[in-house]
Design an enzyme around this catalytic site. Structure first.
Site, mmCIF file in Angstrom:
data_model
loop_
_atom_site.group_PDB
_atom_site.id
_atom_site.type_symbol
_atom_site.label_atom_id
_atom_site.label_comp_id
_atom_site.label_asym_id
_atom_site.label_seq_id
_atom_site.Cartn_x
_atom_site.Cartn_y
_atom_site.Cartn_z
ATOM 1 N N ALA A 84 0.837 -1.199 0.000
ATOM 2 C CA ALA A 84 0.000 0.000 0.000
ATOM 3 C C ALA A 84 0.874 1.251 0.000
ATOM 4 C CB ALA A 84 -0.919 0.000 1.215
ATOM 5 N N GLU A 85 0.416 2.290 -0.690
ATOM 6 C CA GLU A 85 1.153 3.553 -0.743
ATOM 7 C C GLU A 85 0.166 4.703 -0.794
ATOM 8 O OE1 GLU A 85 2.146 4.013 -5.452
ATOM 9 O OE2 GLU A 85 3.315 2.513 -4.385
#
Length: 280
Positions: free
Chosen positions: A153-154
């Site tokens: 995730a970013e």
């Protein structure tokens, strides 16, 4: 990539538009940097109380421009001749730029309205989760294919997207790389309203922008005191800032580890060559 956004000032509202239709509004590192600078520029305008972020064409943003992803580093050396496997390259590019664009969104002081004129993918999908209000078209869907691409995730997704979408649906989006359509985005409260009167015409993005601006004028217009809007948002968001600062750093360094492994680069190259196709 430059000149992929515009900003227009309309009294108390600033309109930022992503305009890279040829690539479905996908952005490379420099495109995301340009967007962050637009956000920071608007933040300095005292007469502005509402920021609208939308895009031209049939996509809001297809996320990262996969054609710009480099081959995976192996025994690369930095400028000092130190063999670091490309770590300096990724620190100066992925880590720095992702930290910056994410911070520009979660620290934006104006009321942030996002108009999803179409699908939103990847990092762009994560970033819009920081909006105060989100409006969408019936053709909109959200896709965060991080696990499909060997990433993590970013863009604050592990916090903001989970909070806005809800844990159950966010797990489907983030862990399963499942596409979430407009009706589900509305049901979960991720979007505030879907303009169902839009029927997929070629100029729907223009009509959609008009509808969103009318909604802003009606719901966030001069009948509300602008400084109060800004003050209330600051109070609502303040308890989250320290959490977001920490999670932003955790995400990018976890992402750095993934890029050092070379897996995401190989998956991006498969996409760019057509060997791999995601469910866009």
């Amino acid at each position: 990539m430059s000149g992929v956004t515009t900003v227009e000032y309309r009294g108390r509202v600033a309109v930022i538009t992503i305009c890279n239709e040829r690539k479905l509004n996908a952005l490379d590192l420099h495109g995301y940097y340009e967007l962050s600078e637009r956000m920071r520029e608007v933040a300095t305008h005292d007469e502005v109380y509402v920021t609208l972020l939308t895009a031209k064409g049939r996509f809001f943003s297809a996320g990262a421009d996969v054609s710009t992803i480099r081959d995976p580093p192996t025994t690369g050396e930095d400028d000092s001749g130190i063999a670091d496997g490309g770590r300096r390259q990724w620190l100066q590019s992925f880590v720095a730029f992702n930290l910056n664009i994410t911070q520009a969104f979660y620290s934006h002081p104006k009321i942030l309205v996002v108009g999803l004129n179409g699908p939103v993918v990847g990092l762009s999908a994560a970033l819009v989760s920081f909006a105060d209000f989100i409006y969408a078209t019936p053709s909109t869907f959200l896709l965060t294919p991080f696990s499909s691409l060997g990433l993590v995730a970013e863009g604050g997704a592990s916090r903001a997207l989970v909070q806005r979408l809800g844990v159950s649906k966010a797990n489907e989006a983030l862990l399963m790389s499942r596409r979430v359509p407009a009706d589900e985005l509305l049901q979960t409260g991720f979007v505030n309203k879907v303009f169902t009167e839009l029927k997929g015409a070629k100029d729907d993005d223009v009509r959609f922008k008009e509808l969103v601006l009318a909604e802003i004028d009606d719901k966030l217009g001069d009948h509300l005191v602008g400084d109060s809007l800004i003050g209330i948002k600051e109070l609502i968001r303040r308890p989250e800032i320290d959490v977001l600062e920490g999670q932003n750093a955790r995400e990018v360094f976890a992402g750095l580890g993934r890029f050092m492994s070379g897996v995401p680069q190989r998956e991006f190259l498969k996409l760019a060559s057509g060997e791999k196709r995601h469910k866009l």
